[in-house]
Design a protein around this motif. Structure first.
Motif, PDB file in Angstrom:
ATOM      1  N   UNK A  37     -18.806 -31.829  46.772  1.00  0.00           N
ATOM      2  CA  UNK A  37     -18.323 -31.855  48.278  1.00  0.00           C
ATOM      3  C   UNK A  37     -19.947 -31.841  48.776  1.00  0.00           C
ATOM      4  N   UNK A  38     -20.530 -31.118  48.646  1.00  0.00           N
ATOM      5  CA  UNK A  38     -21.652 -31.437  49.760  1.00  0.00           C
ATOM      6  C   UNK A  38     -23.202 -31.743  48.558  1.00  0.00           C
ATOM      7  N   UNK A  39     -24.174 -32.558  49.126  1.00  0.00           N
ATOM      8  CA  UNK A  39     -25.066 -33.005  48.202  1.00  0.00           C
ATOM      9  C   UNK A  39     -25.989 -31.964  48.608  1.00  0.00           C
ATOM     10  N   UNK A  40     -26.979 -32.320  46.660  1.00  0.00           N
ATOM     11  CA  UNK A  40     -27.496 -31.621  46.371  1.00  0.00           C
ATOM     12  C   UNK A  40     -28.554 -31.568  47.295  1.00  0.00           C
ATOM     13  N   UNK A  41     -29.061 -32.137  47.808  1.00  0.00           N
ATOM     14  CA  UNK A  41     -31.017 -31.784  48.612  1.00  0.00           C
ATOM     15  C   UNK A  41     -31.150 -32.303  49.937  1.00  0.00           C
ATOM     16  N   UNK A  42     -29.750 -32.215  50.497  1.00  0.00           N
ATOM     17  CA  UNK A  42     -29.404 -31.856  52.267  1.00  0.00           C
ATOM     18  C   UNK A  42     -28.086 -30.962  52.814  1.00  0.00           C
ATOM     19  N   UNK A  43     -27.367 -30.833  52.457  1.00  0.00           N
ATOM     20  CA  UNK A  43     -26.116 -30.420  51.484  1.00  0.00           C
ATOM     21  C   UNK A  43     -25.027 -30.770  52.965  1.00  0.00           C
ATOM     22  N   UNK A  44     -25.360 -32.533  52.934  1.00  0.00           N
ATOM     23  CA  UNK A  44     -24.039 -32.854  54.309  1.00  0.00           C
ATOM     24  C   UNK A  44     -22.939 -32.562  53.323  1.00  0.00           C
ATOM     25  N   UNK A  45     -21.818 -32.735  53.917  1.00  0.00           N
ATOM     26  CA  UNK A  45     -20.685 -33.014  53.263  1.00  0.00           C
ATOM     27  C   UNK A  45     -20.664 -34.677  52.390  1.00  0.00           C
ATOM     28  N   UNK A  46     -20.560 -34.580  51.193  1.00  0.00           N
ATOM     29  CA  UNK A  46     -20.012 -35.793  50.366  1.00  0.00           C
ATOM     30  C   UNK A  46     -18.583 -36.905  51.090  1.00  0.00           C
ATOM     31  N   UNK A  47     -17.745 -37.443  51.785  1.00  0.00           N
ATOM     32  CA  UNK A  47     -17.022 -38.261  51.826  1.00  0.00           C
ATOM     33  C   UNK A  47     -16.071 -38.305  50.808  1.00  0.00           C
ATOM     34  N   UNK A  48     -14.784 -38.122  51.244  1.00  0.00           N
ATOM     35  CA  UNK A  48     -13.850 -37.984  49.542  1.00  0.00           C
ATOM     36  C   UNK A  48     -13.792 -39.332  49.243  1.00  0.00           C
ATOM     37  N   UNK A  49     -14.138 -40.615  49.915  1.00  0.00           N
ATOM     38  CA  UNK A  49     -14.008 -41.702  49.201  1.00  0.00           C
ATOM     39  C   UNK A  49     -14.919 -42.077  48.797  1.00  0.00           C
ATOM     40  N   UNK A  50     -16.217 -41.448  49.052  1.00  0.00           N
ATOM     41  CA  UNK A  50     -17.347 -41.392  48.315  1.00  0.00           C
ATOM     42  C   UNK A  50     -17.316 -41.325  46.528  1.00  0.00           C
ATOM     43  N   UNK A  51     -16.461 -39.835  46.407  1.00  0.00           N
ATOM     44  CA  UNK A  51     -16.474 -39.121  45.827  1.00  0.00           C
ATOM     45  C   UNK A  51     -15.691 -39.753  45.048  1.00  0.00           C
ATOM     46  N   UNK A  52     -14.468 -40.538  45.203  1.00  0.00           N
ATOM     47  CA  UNK A  52     -13.376 -40.666  44.309  1.00  0.00           C
ATOM     48  C   UNK A  52     -14.028 -42.998  43.878  1.00  0.00           C
ATOM     49  N   UNK A  53     -14.867 -42.998  44.849  1.00  0.00           N
ATOM     50  CA  UNK A  53     -16.137 -44.171  44.069  1.00  0.00           C
ATOM     51  C   UNK A  53     -16.586 -44.364  42.909  1.00  0.00           C
ATOM     52  N   UNK A  54     -17.351 -43.032  43.526  1.00  0.00           N
ATOM     53  CA  UNK A  54     -18.240 -42.703  42.559  1.00  0.00           C
ATOM     54  C   UNK A  54     -18.435 -41.121  41.425  1.00  0.00           C
ATOM     55  N   UNK A  55     -17.719 -41.159  40.416  1.00  0.00           N
ATOM     56  CA  UNK A  55     -17.866 -40.061  39.704  1.00  0.00           C
ATOM     57  C   UNK A  55     -18.900 -39.177  39.272  1.00  0.00           C
ATOM     58  N   UNK A  56     -18.537 -38.034  39.640  1.00  0.00           N
ATOM     59  CA  UNK A  56     -20.132 -36.998  38.676  1.00  0.00           C
ATOM     60  C   UNK A  56     -20.912 -37.376  40.438  1.00  0.00           C
ATOM     61  N   UNK A  57     -20.077 -37.813  41.383  1.00  0.00           N
ATOM     62  CA  UNK A  57     -21.625 -38.149  43.123  1.00  0.00           C
ATOM     63  C   UNK A  57     -22.416 -36.401  42.694  1.00  0.00           C
TER      64      UNK A  57
END
Length: 88
Positions: A37-57
């Motif tokens: 749900x959050x970027x492993x490098x910078x900690x920013x939230x990953x939008x739900x649309x990106x999580x849906x589009x890219x499995x394992x993001x």
């Protein structure tokens, strides 16, 4: 009988091996497992649309672009060499 030339189909075998190596390399880079749900490098939230589009993001878009740019700088080379390079 040794002629010094490549056998029939040798060029196609080389092309097939190169394609298989490329597919294997691309598949190994695909994200695996549950997405974050959050970027492993910078900690920013990953939008739900990106999580849906890219499995394992695992990265946000900005960090993913930076990661891709770094990898492009270290692009691979043809280990097997081309016929032209072998003749020089």
């Amino acid at each position: 009988m040794a002629t010094g030339w490549a056998g029939d189909g040798a060029v196609q075998d080389q092309i097939d091996a190169t394609v298989k190596d490329g597919i294997k390399r691309a598949r190994s880079k695909l994200p695996q497992g549950p997405g974050l749900t959050h970027c492993e490098e910078c900690g920013a939230e990953i939008p739900q649309a990106r999580r849906d589009a890219v499995p394992g993001v695992r990265l946000c878009i900005a960090c993913q672009e930076a990661h891709d740019a770094e990898e492009a700088a270290f692009a691979g080379y043809n280990r097997r060499g081309s016929k032209d390079s072998q003749l020089r």
